[in-house]
Design a protein around this motif. Structure first.
Motif, PDB file in Angstrom:
ATOM      1  N   UNK A  95      -4.835  17.021   7.942  1.00  0.00           N
ATOM      2  CA  UNK A  95      -3.387  16.967   8.108  1.00  0.00           C
ATOM      3  C   UNK A  95      -2.714  15.977   7.166  1.00  0.00           C
ATOM      4  N   UNK A  96      -3.473  15.272   6.333  1.00  0.00           N
ATOM      5  CA  UNK A  96      -2.893  14.303   5.417  1.00  0.00           C
ATOM      6  C   UNK A  96      -3.163  14.603   3.961  1.00  0.00           C
TER       7      UNK A  96
ATOM      8  N   UNK B  75       6.441   8.921  11.988  1.00  0.00           N
ATOM      9  CA  UNK B  75       6.242   9.476  13.328  1.00  0.00           C
ATOM     10  C   UNK B  75       4.882  10.163  13.454  1.00  0.00           C
ATOM     11  N   UNK B  76       3.904   9.651  12.713  1.00  0.00           N
ATOM     12  CA  UNK B  76       2.524  10.147  12.750  1.00  0.00           C
ATOM     13  C   UNK B  76       2.394  11.624  12.407  1.00  0.00           C
ATOM     14  N   UNK B  77       3.132  12.048  11.379  1.00  0.00           N
ATOM     15  CA  UNK B  77       3.093  13.447  10.977  1.00  0.00           C
ATOM     16  C   UNK B  77       3.634  13.599   9.554  1.00  0.00           C
TER      17      UNK B  77
ATOM     18  N   UNK C 132      -0.133   8.348   6.843  1.00  0.00           N
ATOM     19  CA  UNK C 132      -0.852   7.422   7.710  1.00  0.00           C
ATOM     20  C   UNK C 132      -1.335   6.168   6.983  1.00  0.00           C
ATOM     21  N   UNK C 133      -0.977   5.997   5.702  1.00  0.00           N
ATOM     22  CA  UNK C 133      -1.427   4.855   4.918  1.00  0.00           C
ATOM     23  C   UNK C 133      -0.396   3.743   4.837  1.00  0.00           C
TER      24      UNK C 133
ATOM     25  N   UNK D  44       7.061   8.298   2.869  1.00  0.00           N
ATOM     26  CA  UNK D  44       6.630   8.438   4.258  1.00  0.00           C
ATOM     27  C   UNK D  44       5.307   7.713   4.365  1.00  0.00           C
ATOM     28  N   UNK D  45       5.183   6.860   5.357  1.00  0.00           N
ATOM     29  CA  UNK D  45       3.984   6.041   5.492  1.00  0.00           C
ATOM     30  C   UNK D  45       3.717   5.766   6.963  1.00  0.00           C
TER      31      UNK D  45
END
Length: 147
Positions: free
Chosen positions: A137-138, A56-58, A115-116, A50-51
């Motif tokens: 959140x990350x 989906x920004x989560x 988010x990376x 997931x990146x």
């Protein structure tokens, strides 16, 4: 090397955060490439992590992407994973089962987050760290247990 004989204290229930060396060993899963799935991260990134391009920004549910050769999911992406080691420079000498500094202000985080981009997902990437009281959140964690 045998990473189960580390001299790091377990909780009374036999759990703890992995050292950076343990985390990297588990993430690489016997490979010598930049990423456990190979050297070409950009073409394969969405399949294995997931990146910033597919999350989906989560954060996302675990075990939805491919697993590595050790059967571990999400060793790259979704959330940065706290390590037991304090963040500091590595010694240039050869070491077996190294641990980080005994004191510090920031713990090492490994694995990249939703988010990376591709750089943070390299198995050996270690430029991210944080104060243990910081929450976001990350960032999350993966525990190891006594054998």
């Amino acid at each position: 090397s045998n990473l189960t004989n580390m001299s790091i204290n377990y909780s009374k229930n036999g759990y703890r955060l992995p050292t950076e060396a343990e985390w990297e060993y588990a993430a690489k899963a016997g490979t010598s490439t930049n990423y456990w799935w190979g050297n070409n991260s950009i073409d394969s990134l969405n399949k294995y992590a997931w990146n910033g391009n597919n999350s989906s920004n989560s954060t996302q549910p675990v075990a939805q992407k491919g697993k590595n050769a050790f059967g571990l999911y999400d060793m790259a992406g979704d959330v940065w994973q706290w390590c037991n080691d304090w963040y500091g420079t590595y010694s240039s000498s050869v070491q077996a089962n190294p641990t980080g500094p005994t004191t510090g202000n920031n713990r090492a985080d490994r694995g990249g987050s939703w988010y990376n981009g591709a750089t943070g997902f390299r198995s050996a990437y270690r430029a991210y760290y944080g104060d243990p009281v910081f929450r976001n959140f990350g960032t999350g964690f993966r525990i190891v247990s006594r054998p």
